[in-house]
Design a protein around this motif. Structure first.
Motif, PDB file in Angstrom:
ATOM      1  N   GLU A   1       0.849  -1.176   0.000  1.00 23.56           N
ATOM      2  CA  GLU A   1       0.000   0.000   0.000  1.00 23.56           C
ATOM      3  C   GLU A   1       0.889   1.231   0.000  1.00 23.56           C
ATOM      4  OE1 GLU A   1      -2.682   1.926   3.460  1.00 23.56           O
ATOM      5  OE2 GLU A   1      -3.112  -0.154   2.973  1.00 23.56           O
ATOM      6  N   VAL A   2       0.659   2.125  -0.947  1.00 25.12           N
ATOM      7  CA  VAL A   2       1.434   3.361  -1.031  1.00 25.12           C
ATOM      8  C   VAL A   2       0.466   4.526  -1.096  1.00 25.12           C
ATOM      9  CG1 VAL A   2       3.076   4.694  -2.392  1.00 25.12           C
ATOM     10  CG2 VAL A   2       3.323   2.228  -2.239  1.00 25.12           C
ATOM     11  N   CYS A   3       0.629   5.458  -0.208  1.00 23.18           N
ATOM     12  CA  CYS A   3      -0.174   6.682  -0.202  1.00 23.18           C
ATOM     13  C   CYS A   3       0.788   7.850  -0.369  1.00 23.18           C
ATOM     14  CB  CYS A   3      -0.940   6.828   1.102  1.00 23.18           C
ATOM     15  SG  CYS A   3      -2.100   5.496   1.414  1.00 23.18           S
ATOM     16  N   LEU A   4       0.437   8.761  -1.252  1.00 23.98           N
ATOM     17  CA  LEU A   4       1.299   9.899  -1.542  1.00 23.98           C
ATOM     18  C   LEU A   4       0.445  11.158  -1.554  1.00 23.98           C
ATOM     19  CD1 LEU A   4       4.219  10.635  -2.429  1.00 23.98           C
ATOM     20  CD2 LEU A   4       3.426  10.421  -4.760  1.00 23.98           C
ATOM     21  N   ARG A   5       0.927  12.203  -0.884  1.00 28.29           N
ATOM     22  CA  ARG A   5       0.201  13.468  -0.844  1.00 28.29           C
ATOM     23  C   ARG A   5       1.199  14.609  -0.947  1.00 28.29           C
ATOM     24  NH1 ARG A   5      -2.816  15.050   4.480  1.00 28.29           N
ATOM     25  NH2 ARG A   5      -1.147  16.516   4.755  1.00 28.29           N
ATOM     26  N   LEU A   6       0.944  15.518  -1.850  1.00 25.82           N
ATOM     27  CA  LEU A   6       1.758  16.718  -2.005  1.00 25.82           C
ATOM     28  C   LEU A   6       0.869  17.913  -1.709  1.00 25.82           C
ATOM     29  CD1 LEU A   6       4.449  17.994  -2.809  1.00 25.82           C
ATOM     30  CD2 LEU A   6       3.621  18.084  -5.145  1.00 25.82           C
ATOM     31  N   GLU A   7       1.303  18.712  -0.770  1.00 28.75           N
ATOM     32  CA  GLU A   7       0.512  19.858  -0.344  1.00 28.75           C
ATOM     33  C   GLU A   7       1.353  21.114  -0.517  1.00 28.75           C
ATOM     34  OE1 GLU A   7      -2.013  21.115   3.649  1.00 28.75           O
ATOM     35  OE2 GLU A   7      -1.011  19.192   3.547  1.00 28.75           O
ATOM     36  N   ALA A   8       0.769  22.150  -1.095  1.00 26.98           N
ATOM     37  CA  ALA A   8       1.477  23.414  -1.299  1.00 26.98           C
ATOM     38  C   ALA A   8       0.514  24.561  -1.032  1.00 26.98           C
ATOM     39  CB  ALA A   8       2.026  23.494  -2.717  1.00 26.98           C
TER      40      ALA A   8
ATOM     41  N   PHE B   1       4.894  20.389   0.559  1.00 20.86           N
ATOM     42  CA  PHE B   1       5.178  19.378   1.587  1.00 20.86           C
ATOM     43  C   PHE B   1       4.765  18.028   1.031  1.00 20.86           C
ATOM     44  CE2 PHE B   1       4.069  16.775   5.290  1.00 20.86           C
ATOM     45  CZ  PHE B   1       5.244  16.874   6.012  1.00 20.86           C
ATOM     46  N   LEU B   2       5.701  17.081   1.030  1.00 18.01           N
ATOM     47  CA  LEU B   2       5.451  15.738   0.506  1.00 18.01           C
ATOM     48  C   LEU B   2       5.270  14.784   1.674  1.00 18.01           C
ATOM     49  CD1 LEU B   2       5.441  13.756  -1.940  1.00 18.01           C
ATOM     50  CD2 LEU B   2       7.869  13.442  -1.509  1.00 18.01           C
ATOM     51  N   GLN B   3       4.169  14.068   1.653  1.00 14.81           N
ATOM     52  CA  GLN B   3       3.904  13.074   2.690  1.00 14.81           C
ATOM     53  C   GLN B   3       3.658  11.745   1.989  1.00 14.81           C
ATOM     54  OE1 GLN B   3       0.611  14.039   5.229  1.00 14.81           O
ATOM     55  NE2 GLN B   3       1.342  12.694   6.844  1.00 14.81           N
ATOM     56  N   MET B   4       4.360  10.692   2.482  1.00 10.91           N
ATOM     57  CA  MET B   4       4.270   9.383   1.833  1.00 10.91           C
ATOM     58  C   MET B   4       4.188   8.296   2.883  1.00 10.91           C
ATOM     59  SD  MET B   4       6.953   7.893  -0.920  1.00 10.91           S
ATOM     60  CE  MET B   4       6.718   6.378  -1.758  1.00 10.91           C
ATOM     61  N   LEU B   5       3.349   7.298   2.621  1.00 11.99           N
ATOM     62  CA  LEU B   5       3.217   6.139   3.487  1.00 11.99           C
ATOM     63  C   LEU B   5       3.413   4.901   2.636  1.00 11.99           C
ATOM     64  CD1 LEU B   5       2.360   4.613   6.109  1.00 11.99           C
ATOM     65  CD2 LEU B   5       0.032   4.752   5.248  1.00 11.99           C
ATOM     66  N   VAL B   6       4.332   4.038   3.044  1.00 10.03           N
ATOM     67  CA  VAL B   6       4.562   2.756   2.368  1.00 10.03           C
ATOM     68  C   VAL B   6       4.277   1.674   3.401  1.00 10.03           C
ATOM     69  CG1 VAL B   6       6.238   1.307   1.185  1.00 10.03           C
ATOM     70  CG2 VAL B   6       6.333   3.786   0.910  1.00 10.03           C
ATOM     71  N   HIS B   7       3.349   0.775   3.064  1.00  8.73           N
ATOM     72  CA  HIS B   7       2.920  -0.249   4.020  1.00  8.73           C
ATOM     73  C   HIS B   7       2.996  -1.621   3.358  1.00  8.73           C
ATOM     74  CE1 HIS B   7       0.310  -2.419   6.815  1.00  8.73           C
ATOM     75  NE2 HIS B   7       0.593  -1.460   7.674  1.00  8.73           N
ATOM     76  N   SER B   8       3.583  -2.582   4.039  1.00  6.80           N
ATOM     77  CA  SER B   8       3.675  -3.987   3.590  1.00  6.80           C
ATOM     78  C   SER B   8       4.369  -4.106   2.238  1.00  6.80           C
ATOM     79  CB  SER B   8       2.283  -4.626   3.521  1.00  6.80           C
ATOM     80  OG  SER B   8       1.664  -4.587   4.768  1.00  6.80           O
TER      81      SER B   8
ATOM     82  N   PRO C   1      10.308  20.037   2.184  1.00  2.00           N
ATOM     83  CA  PRO C   1      10.044  19.338   3.443  1.00  2.00           C
ATOM     84  C   PRO C   1       9.166  18.118   3.172  1.00  2.00           C
ATOM     85  CG  PRO C   1       9.591  21.681   3.647  1.00  2.00           C
ATOM     86  CD  PRO C   1       9.816  21.414   2.205  1.00  2.00           C
ATOM     87  N   MET C   2       9.476  17.028   3.862  1.00  2.45           N
ATOM     88  CA  MET C   2       8.725  15.797   3.605  1.00  2.45           C
ATOM     89  C   MET C   2       8.704  14.907   4.822  1.00  2.45           C
ATOM     90  SD  MET C   2      11.374  13.651   1.180  1.00  2.45           S
ATOM     91  CE  MET C   2      11.590  14.954  -0.003  1.00  2.45           C
TER      92      MET C   2
END
Length: 185
Positions: A2-9, A25-32, A59-60
């Motif tokens: 599972e990969v979730c990616l969010r870029l906020e500006a 701002f880059l936010q990422m979640l990598v699961h399993s 920033p991330m």
């Protein structure tokens, strides 16, 4: 996986950092995530990461949960009769990589062993003021109050050792099942 990616500006990104307003701002979640990589792939990444232009700092926050990366050596063997190198497995339970406005990457992790809870439970228990009786009321000797913290530390050390032994057991069973998937204990 599972990969979730969010870029906020923009102005809403100011919650994360002042620099995120203009650079994002880059936010990422990598699961399993599970991968097998050859060492030649990893060693040849260098030229792709080098650049003559200094990039902007973004920033991330990258969070990796329950990931396993296996590195296999694909270099030519020095001795043809050797069985070859053993693959290296990197198992990540929970790691957070943060890049702040200064451009520095900060690596933090969370342990699968929650040591805080048993310690706080032990500290919340009220110890008797004078002594704790180790035998019935008719017994002659009691456990002195000064021995209680030492016993609590010993209990905590034993719990940690038991948890490590259970993790080793699980790892060894996983290794055995890699070669014999039908193996049962």
């Amino acid at each position: 996986p599972e990969v979730c990616l969010r870029l906020e500006a923009g102005p809403n990104a100011a919650v994360h950092s002042p620099l995120a307003v203009q650079n994002g701002f880059l936010q990422m979640l990598v699961h399993s995530y599970t991968a097998e990589l050859f060492m030649s792939f990893v060693t040849n990444l260098g030229p792709f990461l080098e650049d003559e232009i200094i990039p902007e700092v973004i920033p991330m926050e990258i969070e990796v949960v329950d990931a396993k990366i296996t590195l296999k050596d694909d270099s030519p063997r020095v001795y043809p009769t050797s069985p070859g190198p053993v693959p290296i497995t990197l198992a990540v339970d929970h790691v957070i990589v943060k890049r702040r406005d200064d451009g520095v990457f900060y690596l933090t992790g969370e342990s699968s062993l929650k040591q805080e809870k048993p310690v706080s439970v032990l500290q919340e228990q009220e110890a008797p003021v004078e002594c704790v009786l180790a035998a019935p009321a008719a017994g002659k000797r009691g456990l002195q109050l000064k021995d209680v913290p030492e016993l609590q530390r010993e209990l905590q050390t034993t719990k940690i050792a038991l948890a490590e032994a259970n993790m080793d057991k699980a790892r060894l069973l996983q290794e055995i099942r890699k070669y014999n998937p039908l193996f049962q204990l």
